[in-house]
Structures are given as structure tokens and as C-alpha cells.
Write an enzyme that holds these catalytic residues in place. Sequence first.
Site, PDB file in Angstrom:
ATOM      1  CG  ASP A 166      36.167  41.731  29.038  1.00 54.38           C
ATOM      2  OD1 ASP A 166      35.218  42.459  29.416  1.00 54.38           O
ATOM      3  OD2 ASP A 166      37.194  41.536  29.736  1.00 54.38           O
ATOM      4  CG  ASP A 218      45.104  44.357  26.142  1.00 60.80           C
ATOM      5  OD1 ASP A 218      44.611  45.489  26.400  1.00 60.80           O
ATOM      6  OD2 ASP A 218      46.153  43.952  26.655  1.00 60.80           O
ATOM      7  CB  VAL A 219      40.842  48.353  24.998  1.00 64.09           C
ATOM      8  CG1 VAL A 219      39.469  47.717  24.923  1.00 64.09           C
ATOM      9  CG2 VAL A 219      41.254  48.618  26.447  1.00 64.09           C
ATOM     10  CG  ASN A 249      31.689  49.283  29.248  1.00 63.27           C
ATOM     11  OD1 ASN A 249      31.241  50.059  30.082  1.00 63.27           O
ATOM     12  ND2 ASN A 249      31.882  47.981  29.506  1.00 63.27           N
ATOM     13  CE1 TYR A 258      38.021  54.317  36.517  1.00 70.43           C
ATOM     14  CE2 TYR A 258      37.000  56.240  37.523  1.00 70.43           C
ATOM     15  CZ  TYR A 258      36.879  55.058  36.822  1.00 70.43           C
ATOM     16  OH  TYR A 258      35.644  54.609  36.412  1.00 70.43           O
ATOM     17  CE  LYS A 305      36.549  55.395  33.291  1.00 68.71           C
ATOM     18  NZ  LYS A 305      36.080  54.544  32.170  1.00 68.71           N
ATOM     19  CB  THR A 330      29.639  46.844  37.894  1.00 70.69           C
ATOM     20  OG1 THR A 330      30.880  47.467  38.263  1.00 70.69           O
ATOM     21  CG2 THR A 330      28.632  47.906  37.477  1.00 70.69           C
ATOM     22  CB  THR A 381      32.241  49.119  41.912  1.00 70.55           C
ATOM     23  OG1 THR A 381      30.970  48.619  41.475  1.00 70.55           O
ATOM     24  CG2 THR A 381      32.779  50.085  40.885  1.00 70.55           C
TER      25      THR A 381
HETATM   26  P1  NAI Z   1      32.919  45.555  34.558  1.00 67.57           P
HETATM   27  O1  NAI Z   1      33.896  44.822  35.397  1.00 67.57           O
HETATM   28  O2  NAI Z   1      31.714  44.835  34.110  1.00 67.57           O
HETATM   29  O3  NAI Z   1      33.602  46.098  33.232  1.00 67.57           O
HETATM   30  C1  NAI Z   1      34.956  46.291  33.015  1.00 67.57           C
HETATM   31  C2  NAI Z   1      35.408  45.235  32.003  1.00 67.57           C
HETATM   32  O4  NAI Z   1      36.570  45.723  31.337  1.00 67.57           O
HETATM   33  C3  NAI Z   1      35.773  43.881  32.636  1.00 67.57           C
HETATM   34  O5  NAI Z   1      35.027  42.846  32.021  1.00 67.57           O
HETATM   35  C4  NAI Z   1      37.268  43.751  32.338  1.00 67.57           C
HETATM   36  O6  NAI Z   1      37.680  42.414  32.099  1.00 67.57           O
HETATM   37  C5  NAI Z   1      37.399  44.608  31.087  1.00 67.57           C
HETATM   38  N1  NAI Z   1      38.763  45.044  30.832  1.00 67.57           N
HETATM   39  C6  NAI Z   1      39.681  45.519  31.715  1.00 67.57           C
HETATM   40  N2  NAI Z   1      40.830  45.792  31.085  1.00 67.57           N
HETATM   41  C7  NAI Z   1      40.630  45.498  29.765  1.00 67.57           C
HETATM   42  C8  NAI Z   1      41.455  45.566  28.606  1.00 67.57           C
HETATM   43  N3  NAI Z   1      42.733  45.988  28.666  1.00 67.57           N
HETATM   44  N4  NAI Z   1      40.928  45.196  27.407  1.00 67.57           N
HETATM   45  C9  NAI Z   1      39.654  44.754  27.338  1.00 67.57           C
HETATM   46  N5  NAI Z   1      38.836  44.650  28.393  1.00 67.57           N
HETATM   47  C10 NAI Z   1      39.332  45.018  29.593  1.00 67.57           C
HETATM   48  O7  NAI Z   1      32.566  46.894  35.385  1.00 67.57           O
HETATM   49  P2  NAI Z   1      31.750  48.223  35.052  1.00 67.57           P
HETATM   50  O8  NAI Z   1      31.642  48.942  36.333  1.00 67.57           O
HETATM   51  O9  NAI Z   1      30.525  47.919  34.278  1.00 67.57           O
HETATM   52  O10 NAI Z   1      32.742  49.076  34.155  1.00 67.57           O
HETATM   53  C11 NAI Z   1      32.483  49.487  32.839  1.00 67.57           C
HETATM   54  C12 NAI Z   1      33.041  50.887  32.633  1.00 67.57           C
HETATM   55  O11 NAI Z   1      32.306  51.805  33.422  1.00 67.57           O
HETATM   56  C13 NAI Z   1      34.499  51.061  33.029  1.00 67.57           C
HETATM   57  O12 NAI Z   1      35.155  51.846  32.050  1.00 67.57           O
HETATM   58  C14 NAI Z   1      34.422  51.822  34.344  1.00 67.57           C
HETATM   59  O13 NAI Z   1      35.567  52.585  34.592  1.00 67.57           O
HETATM   60  C15 NAI Z   1      33.193  52.675  34.092  1.00 67.57           C
HETATM   61  N6  NAI Z   1      32.551  53.222  35.280  1.00 67.57           N
HETATM   62  C16 NAI Z   1      32.090  52.401  36.261  1.00 67.57           C
HETATM   63  C17 NAI Z   1      31.470  52.942  37.369  1.00 67.57           C
HETATM   64  C18 NAI Z   1      30.934  52.092  38.469  1.00 67.57           C
HETATM   65  O14 NAI Z   1      30.634  52.630  39.553  1.00 67.57           O
HETATM   66  N7  NAI Z   1      30.755  50.783  38.268  1.00 67.57           N
HETATM   67  C19 NAI Z   1      31.311  54.399  37.524  1.00 67.57           C
HETATM   68  C20 NAI Z   1      31.800  55.162  36.415  1.00 67.57           C
HETATM   69  C21 NAI Z   1      32.402  54.583  35.339  1.00 67.57           C
END
Ligand code: NAI
Length: 256
Positions: free
Chosen positions: A43, A69-70, A96, A161, A165, A196, A199
Site C-alpha cells: 500500500d 505505489d501501484v 486491489n 472511475y 474500472k 470500507t 467509502t
Molecule cells: P480501502 O480503502 O481499504 O482500499 C483502497 C486502498 O488502496 C487504500 O488502503 C489506499 O491507501 C490504497 N491505495 C490508494 N492509492 C494507492 C496507490 N497509488 N498505490 C498503492 N495503494 C494505493 O477500500 P476498498 O473499498 O476495500 O477498496 C478496494 C478496491 O475495491 C478499490 O479498487 C475500490 O475501487 C474497489 N471497490 C470498492 C467498492 C466499495 O464500495 N467499497 C465497490 C467496488 C469496487
Amino acid sequence: MRLEGKVAFITGAAAAVPGELMGFGGAAAWAFAREGASVMLADINDADGERGAAALRSAGFDAYYHHLDVTSAANWTDAIEATVSAFGALHVLVNNAGTASAANLEETTEEIWDQQMDVHAKGVFLGTRAAIEPMRVAGGGSIVNVSSIFGIIGSPSSTAYHAAKGAIRTFTKAAAVQYAPEGIRVNSLHPGFAQTPLTSEMFDKPQVKEWVLQRIPMGRVGTADDLVPGIVFLAADESRYMTGAELVIDGGVTAQ
Ligand code: NAI
């Protein structure tokens, strides 16, 4: 133990501390460890990521955290090298990491567009590219790309977004076709609305919550725990005949 002996790398996995709200990546790290995998959490949120990995080790699991950083190819090279050197191989990659932008089309600046495409589309491309050689050496592997239902359908907001996606969705199929002969499977996961760290602030706004709930036939917002079984399934050998597929877990949103 469905992932016994596997080495897994999960991006966006910082929210992995028990007792705090977990994201998909953090919750998947715990499920993977319980199923017998060694796990590298990655992360940009180093403080939380280190706390999550420490909690996993305290529980007796094989887990480390690595800064990533992805959007940086150099970061990917370092992180994958560190994983192979710590655990001896790489079998599973979960792409992810993500960020949100609710901007609609006319509100979307070039900066928002580029940022969304960088983190999601480019990040998944760089990660997949970095994982191929170690998976080839391991004799195969499974890559799980976390897209969204917003990578399949539209909405009145979140324009960049949606586009980013959607790019993950078809990138997954292109990579799946190319690497199927080498036993490297690539599938996409499409979560619906879930509470999460990404969100929770947004979904706590009453008008957003109402809009979201109206669209979910099952009548509730999901959690990371609702999504994790799908991630484990796609990572494990039980999904061995699946590649280039889309797994939707959304409480029925896209069935309408
Ligand atoms: P989360 O906040 O736990 O996960 C996102 C993580 O990505 C965070 O820890 C953040 O620090 C990290 N991140 C952001 N930019 C980054 C980068 N450049 N390099 C490395 N890490 C980075 O939240 P969640 O919701 O579990 O998200 C996980 C995935 O699920 C995301 O791709 C999100 O778009 C997707 N998603 C989430 C939904 C939701 O309703 N929560 C619905 C559909 C998809």
C-alpha cells in the site's frame, strides 16, 4: 486449507487491523493467511500497512508489509523482488488498490481523469506485468483484478472511475487469453456498494446512503467480508478452469 503453500501479494491492503474497519485487501490478507498462504501486504499507507502485517504475525501468520505505489513501475520491481526473496515464490496477485472520484463528466478535470486511470488501469497493468515472470517460474498463478460494478454499468457520477474500472475489465480478458497457455489465470472481481475505509464517509451522507440503498435488491450495503470469499475462490485452485471471467458480488444491483 485452500491456499496452502501459496505466496500471495495484495495491493491496497493497509486496512487490515482487527477491530478497525477493514477494506477488501486487508480482509483478504486475513482470509488468505487462514487458508495457509504467506502474504505480502502492499500500500502507500505505510503506517496502517505495517500495523496490519504486525497483527497478522502476532496471530502466528507469515505476513509482511511492503511500500508500493501501484503507479510506479520501479516500486513494482522492488516489491515483487522483496516478496520472492522473503517467501521464495509468487503464486497469487490481487490488484486491489484504488481511489474514488465522484466527479461527473463536466466536473472531471484532466487531473482527476489521469489520476483515476493511473491508479486503476495503469496500476493493474504494471502489477500484472511485474507478476508474470515469477508466476511463470512457479509454473502458473492466479491474478485477481478488483474492478467494480462501475466497470460494467454507468451512473450519473464518477465518470473517470467508471472508465478506469472498465479498462481493468477488458485488460483482464486480454491478459487472460495471452497467459492461459502458461497456466496463469487472470479474472476480474466486480464488487457492489460496500462499507470500507474508502467509502464509509461517502455512504454516511444520508442522501448518498438513500441513493445507494434504493439500488440494492438485497436492501443492505455490503462489507469486505461479503467480498472476500470471492477473492479466495478466484485465487485458489478450485477456480482452475476460470480465466478472463467476471465475478460480480453486488447484492443484485446489476441484475436489474
Ligand atoms: P480501502 O480503502 O481499504 O482500499 C483502497 C486502498 O488502496 C487504500 O488502503 C489506499 O491507501 C490504497 N491505495 C490508494 N492509492 C494507492 C496507490 N497509488 N498505490 C498503492 N495503494 C494505493 O477500500 P476498498 O473499498 O476495500 O477498496 C478496494 C478496491 O475495491 C478499490 O479498487 C475500490 O475501487 C474497489 N471497490 C470498492 C467498492 C466499495 O464500495 N467499497 C465497490 C467496488 C469496487
